[in-house]
Design a protein around this motif. Structure first.
Motif, PDB file in Angstrom:
ATOM      1  N   ALA A 126      25.656-103.738   7.037  1.00 39.38           N
ATOM      2  CA  ALA A 126      26.899-104.481   6.831  1.00 39.38           C
ATOM      3  C   ALA A 126      27.354-104.364   5.372  1.00 39.38           C
ATOM      4  N   ASP A 127      28.672-104.300   5.177  1.00 40.65           N
ATOM      5  CA  ASP A 127      29.259-104.230   3.845  1.00 40.65           C
ATOM      6  C   ASP A 127      29.575-105.651   3.382  1.00 40.65           C
ATOM      7  N   GLY A 128      28.897-106.102   2.328  1.00 38.40           N
ATOM      8  CA  GLY A 128      29.061-107.468   1.862  1.00 38.40           C
ATOM      9  C   GLY A 128      30.441-107.805   1.357  1.00 38.40           C
ATOM     10  N   THR A 129      31.208-106.800   0.943  1.00 40.93           N
ATOM     11  CA  THR A 129      32.544-107.063   0.414  1.00 40.93           C
ATOM     12  C   THR A 129      33.582-107.240   1.522  1.00 40.93           C
ATOM     13  N   LEU A 130      33.241-106.837   2.741  1.00 37.39           N
ATOM     14  CA  LEU A 130      34.146-106.997   3.875  1.00 37.39           C
ATOM     15  C   LEU A 130      33.826-108.278   4.622  1.00 37.39           C
ATOM     16  N   THR A 131      34.804-108.813   5.317  1.00 38.39           N
ATOM     17  CA  THR A 131      34.543-109.969   6.165  1.00 38.39           C
ATOM     18  C   THR A 131      33.735-109.531   7.387  1.00 38.39           C
ATOM     19  N   GLY A 132      33.206-110.505   8.094  1.00 40.68           N
ATOM     20  CA  GLY A 132      32.488-110.173   9.315  1.00 40.68           C
ATOM     21  C   GLY A 132      33.370-109.437  10.304  1.00 40.68           C
ATOM     22  N   ARG A 133      34.599-109.893  10.456  1.00 37.16           N
ATOM     23  CA  ARG A 133      35.520-109.253  11.387  1.00 37.16           C
ATOM     24  C   ARG A 133      35.831-107.813  10.953  1.00 37.16           C
ATOM     25  N   GLU A 134      36.022-107.620   9.651  1.00 38.70           N
ATOM     26  CA  GLU A 134      36.314-106.271   9.154  1.00 38.70           C
ATOM     27  C   GLU A 134      35.135-105.327   9.361  1.00 38.70           C
ATOM     28  N   ASN A 135      33.924-105.825   9.186  1.00 34.91           N
ATOM     29  CA  ASN A 135      32.741-105.001   9.421  1.00 34.91           C
ATOM     30  C   ASN A 135      32.689-104.540  10.872  1.00 34.91           C
ATOM     31  N   VAL A 136      32.884-105.457  11.801  1.00 32.15           N
ATOM     32  CA  VAL A 136      32.806-105.094  13.218  1.00 32.15           C
ATOM     33  C   VAL A 136      33.975-104.186  13.602  1.00 32.15           C
ATOM     34  N   SER A 137      35.143-104.445  13.043  1.00 32.84           N
ATOM     35  CA  SER A 137      36.309-103.590  13.318  1.00 32.84           C
ATOM     36  C   SER A 137      36.071-102.164  12.851  1.00 32.84           C
ATOM     37  N   LEU A 138      35.419-102.029  11.700  1.00 37.59           N
ATOM     38  CA  LEU A 138      35.094-100.698  11.196  1.00 37.59           C
ATOM     39  C   LEU A 138      34.212 -99.946  12.183  1.00 37.59           C
ATOM     40  N   PHE A 139      33.212-100.623  12.724  1.00 33.51           N
ATOM     41  CA  PHE A 139      32.332 -99.976  13.691  1.00 33.51           C
ATOM     42  C   PHE A 139      33.062 -99.680  14.997  1.00 33.51           C
ATOM     43  N   ALA A 140      34.009-100.525  15.357  1.00 26.07           N
ATOM     44  CA  ALA A 140      34.803-100.247  16.557  1.00 26.07           C
ATOM     45  C   ALA A 140      35.557 -98.933  16.401  1.00 26.07           C
ATOM     46  N   ARG A 141      36.074 -98.679  15.204  1.00 25.16           N
ATOM     47  CA  ARG A 141      36.762 -97.413  14.958  1.00 25.16           C
ATOM     48  C   ARG A 141      35.774 -96.252  14.953  1.00 25.16           C
ATOM     49  N   LEU A 142      34.604 -96.463  14.331  1.00 27.41           N
ATOM     50  CA  LEU A 142      33.595 -95.399  14.287  1.00 27.41           C
ATOM     51  C   LEU A 142      33.111 -95.019  15.681  1.00 27.41           C
ATOM     52  N   TYR A 143      33.033 -96.012  16.563  1.00 28.56           N
ATOM     53  CA  TYR A 143      32.584 -95.764  17.933  1.00 28.56           C
ATOM     54  C   TYR A 143      33.723 -95.337  18.857  1.00 28.56           C
ATOM     55  N   VAL A 181      36.301 -96.972  19.920  1.00 28.02           N
ATOM     56  CA  VAL A 181      36.825 -97.958  20.856  1.00 28.02           C
ATOM     57  C   VAL A 181      38.349 -97.816  20.871  1.00 28.02           C
ATOM     58  N   PRO A 182      38.975 -97.697  22.034  1.00 25.31           N
ATOM     59  CA  PRO A 182      40.432 -97.505  22.089  1.00 25.31           C
ATOM     60  C   PRO A 182      41.172 -98.559  21.278  1.00 25.31           C
ATOM     61  N   ARG A 183      42.188 -98.120  20.547  1.00 25.22           N
ATOM     62  CA  ARG A 183      42.921 -98.999  19.636  1.00 25.22           C
ATOM     63  C   ARG A 183      43.416-100.268  20.332  1.00 25.22           C
ATOM     64  N   ARG A 184      43.926-100.129  21.547  1.00 26.10           N
ATOM     65  CA  ARG A 184      44.480-101.293  22.245  1.00 26.10           C
ATOM     66  C   ARG A 184      43.411-102.309  22.648  1.00 26.10           C
ATOM     67  N   GLU A 185      42.133-101.884  22.642  1.00 27.42           N
ATOM     68  CA  GLU A 185      41.048-102.779  23.045  1.00 27.42           C
ATOM     69  C   GLU A 185      40.281-103.350  21.853  1.00 27.42           C
ATOM     70  N   ALA A 237      40.795-105.232  19.026  1.00 27.60           N
ATOM     71  CA  ALA A 237      40.845-106.633  18.589  1.00 27.60           C
ATOM     72  C   ALA A 237      40.108-107.531  19.568  1.00 27.60           C
ATOM     73  N   ALA A 238      40.349-107.323  20.852  1.00 30.52           N
ATOM     74  CA  ALA A 238      39.696-108.149  21.864  1.00 30.52           C
ATOM     75  C   ALA A 238      38.190-107.901  21.894  1.00 30.52           C
ATOM     76  N   ARG A 239      37.781-106.639  21.759  1.00 26.95           N
ATOM     77  CA  ARG A 239      36.360-106.302  21.785  1.00 26.95           C
ATOM     78  C   ARG A 239      35.650-106.888  20.567  1.00 26.95           C
ATOM     79  N   VAL A 240      36.291-106.811  19.399  1.00 25.13           N
ATOM     80  CA  VAL A 240      35.698-107.366  18.175  1.00 25.13           C
ATOM     81  C   VAL A 240      35.532-108.882  18.318  1.00 25.13           C
ATOM     82  N   ALA A 241      36.572-109.541  18.809  1.00 26.81           N
ATOM     83  CA  ALA A 241      36.504-110.994  18.994  1.00 26.81           C
ATOM     84  C   ALA A 241      35.415-111.369  19.996  1.00 26.81           C
ATOM     85  N   GLU A 242      35.275-110.572  21.033  1.00 26.90           N
ATOM     86  CA  GLU A 242      34.287-110.842  22.078  1.00 26.90           C
ATOM     87  C   GLU A 242      32.858-110.787  21.544  1.00 26.90           C
TER      88      GLU A 242
END
Length: 285
Positions: free
Chosen positions: A105-122, A124-128, A130-135
């Motif tokens: 995890a990157d300490g300078t990013l928020t928790g949501r930003e960290n997970v969002s970054l991994f969603a992009r790396l993996y 995860v379709p753009r339209r999904e 935000a919902a996947r990160v929140a889930e």
């Protein structure tokens, strides 16, 4: 009876053969003159929590790195849900989530930003996303602190954040390399509670390495004890303990099969992995 191509006869028509979550067949890996993995044969069943145990230098981390494609595996030697890790690395990566020993995890990013970054790396379709990160943030109980920088999190919260990062792609196989290193018992139980809850809801398979025998005894359906690059014992914790007597512990099993193999040298012949694990422990404590 026809052959399946892997040396085994085909099953009769009408019977469904369960594909192993992970299959390792005569896997070898060496670093210079050091043999890290020496003819490893191993199967992980779908839906189980499987523990890979052993002293430092036993070959665990090298095996995990080949399964996750961080190290190249020889073709046809490792398969994840039937997908050849040596030939189809990208396809294998889409099947798994990975929580390494080292903090990711990157300490300078928020928790949501960290997970969002991994969603992009993996991918995860753009339209999904935000919902996947929140889930997944909700699944690991970090919703209320999702907009705080990760550097403000406690050790247990950081580990749960990294679990969310690994889960955002909805993996069929979750690979955990020393996931609770440095955590106190309460934080450790909190991490495992989330893992077991998500596993119950999704049916995912969990492959974990740990040096905590009590953790393996309580959390794993089966364990394999590696020593000098090979599996020396395999079975449920109950079966392995029973093999040594009614009062035996998993620590006793560990000692019985590793002997003098408790050296701290890592699998590439250096101390880097040990130092890294200790740095991680200090950072999450």
């Amino acid at each position: 009876m026809p052959d399946t191509g892997d040396g085994n006869p085909a099953k009769p028509a009408g019977r469904v053969t369960e594909v192993p979550a992970v299959r390792c067949t005569d896997v070898h890996q060496r670093f210079g003159d050091t043999v890290a993995v020496d003819g490893l044969n191993l199967e992980v069943r779908p839906g189980e929590v499987f523990g890979l145990l052993g002293p430092n230098g036993a070959g665990k981390t090298t095996t995990i790195r080949m399964i996750t494609t961080l190290l190249p595996a020889p073709p046809s030697s490792i398969a994840v849900f039937g997908v050849d890790a040596g030939k189809r690395r990208t396809a294998v990566r889409r099947l798994l989530g990975y929580v390494p020993q080292q903090l990711s995890a990157d300490g300078t990013l928020t928790g949501r930003e960290n997970v969002s970054l991994f969603a992009r790396l993996y991918d995860v379709p753009r339209r999904e996303r935000a919902a996947r990160v929140a889930e997944v943030l909700e699944a690991v109980d970090l919703t209320e602190v999702a907009n705080r920088p990760a550097k403000t999190y406690s050790g247990g919260m950081v580990r749960r954040l990294e679990l969310a990062q690994a889960l955002v792609s909805a993996p069929r196989l979750l690979v955990l390399d020393e996931p609770t290193v440095g955590l106190d018992p309460v934080a450790r139980d909190g991490v495992w509670a989330r893992i077991e809850q998500i596993k119950a809801e999704t049916g995912m398979t969990v492959l974990v390495t740990t040096h905590l025998m009590q953790e393996a005894d309580q959390r794993c359906d089966r364990v394999a004890l590696m020593h000098r690059g090979r599996v020396r014992a395999l079975g449920s914790p109950v079966e392995l303990r029973a093999g040594l007597g009614p009062d035996a512990t998993l620590d006793d099993v560990f000692r019985a099969y590793t002997g003098d193999g408790l050296a701290e040298a890592s699998e590439d012949g250096s101390m880097r992995q040990v130092r890294s694990a200790r740095r991680t422990a200090r950072r999450v404590s």
